[in-house]
Design an enzyme around this catalytic site. Structure first.
Site, PDB file in Angstrom:
ATOM      1  N   ASP A 192      58.355   0.692 -28.530  1.00 62.76           N
ATOM      2  CA  ASP A 192      57.728   1.776 -29.274  1.00 62.76           C
ATOM      3  C   ASP A 192      57.043   2.729 -28.292  1.00 62.76           C
ATOM      4  O   ASP A 192      57.252   2.638 -27.083  1.00 62.76           O
ATOM      5  CB  ASP A 192      56.757   1.234 -30.322  1.00 62.76           C
ATOM      6  CG  ASP A 192      55.625   0.412 -29.714  1.00 62.76           C
ATOM      7  OD1 ASP A 192      55.390   0.481 -28.487  1.00 62.76           O
ATOM      8  OD2 ASP A 192      54.956  -0.311 -30.471  1.00 62.76           O
ATOM      9  N   PHE A 193      56.223   3.604 -28.805  1.00 61.11           N
ATOM     10  CA  PHE A 193      55.574   4.616 -27.969  1.00 61.11           C
ATOM     11  C   PHE A 193      54.658   4.019 -26.902  1.00 61.11           C
ATOM     12  O   PHE A 193      54.339   4.664 -25.916  1.00 61.11           O
ATOM     13  CB  PHE A 193      54.785   5.607 -28.837  1.00 61.11           C
ATOM     14  CG  PHE A 193      53.582   4.986 -29.498  1.00 61.11           C
ATOM     15  CD1 PHE A 193      52.337   5.029 -28.864  1.00 61.11           C
ATOM     16  CD2 PHE A 193      53.679   4.342 -30.714  1.00 61.11           C
ATOM     17  CE1 PHE A 193      51.232   4.446 -29.455  1.00 61.11           C
ATOM     18  CE2 PHE A 193      52.575   3.763 -31.303  1.00 61.11           C
ATOM     19  CZ  PHE A 193      51.346   3.813 -30.676  1.00 61.11           C
TER      20      PHE A 193
END
Length: 136
Positions: free
Chosen positions: A18-19
């Protein structure tokens, strides 16, 4: 397979993160799905064969209890450990872990049900035998 337990190595790719550059929680579900599929292949039972040869038999996840204990990051090599835990008429529970080395990152108990045409059916005897749950 080692003593009734299946071991599957998986490398973490960018698409799994994810980020924050950590593995996205849903990616662990995909990793464990691969572990369950490869467990069946290891005992020479392909899900596609079950479906084709047994009138549309399939396994569906009925229940999952999951515990996220740690996070993996891109390029980690993980191990998905899958072992039969309990066998019932139309369902079985598998214990799974996702590890990085000796560190356990995720644990899950996954109950899958055998179904045909949307209805529960008994797990075939040859699969029961192949996945015999070890006695305590």
């Amino acid at each position: 397979m080692q003593d009734g337990t299946h071991i599957l190595p998986i490398r973490v790719y960018y698409e799994d993160t994810d980020f924050s550059a950590r593995v996205y929680h849903a990616s662990y579900l995909r990793f464990m799905e691969r572990g369950r599929t490869e467990l069946l292949r290891a005992v020479e039972v392909a899900q596609s064969d079950l479906h084709a040869e047994m009138g549309g038999l399939a396994f569906v996840v009925r229940k999952m209890t999951i515990d996220f204990r740690g996070a993996a990051v891109m390029d980690d090599v993980l191990t998905v450990v899958t072992r039969p835990k309990e066998m019932r008429g139309a369902s079985m529970t598998l214990a799974q872990e996702v590890r990085r080395g000796d560190e356990v990152l995720v644990t899950a108990d996954v109950m899958v049900a055998a179904v045909r045409d949307g209805r529960a059916v008994r797990i075939p005897d040859e699969l029961r035998t192949a996945l015999a749950v070890p006695s305590p």
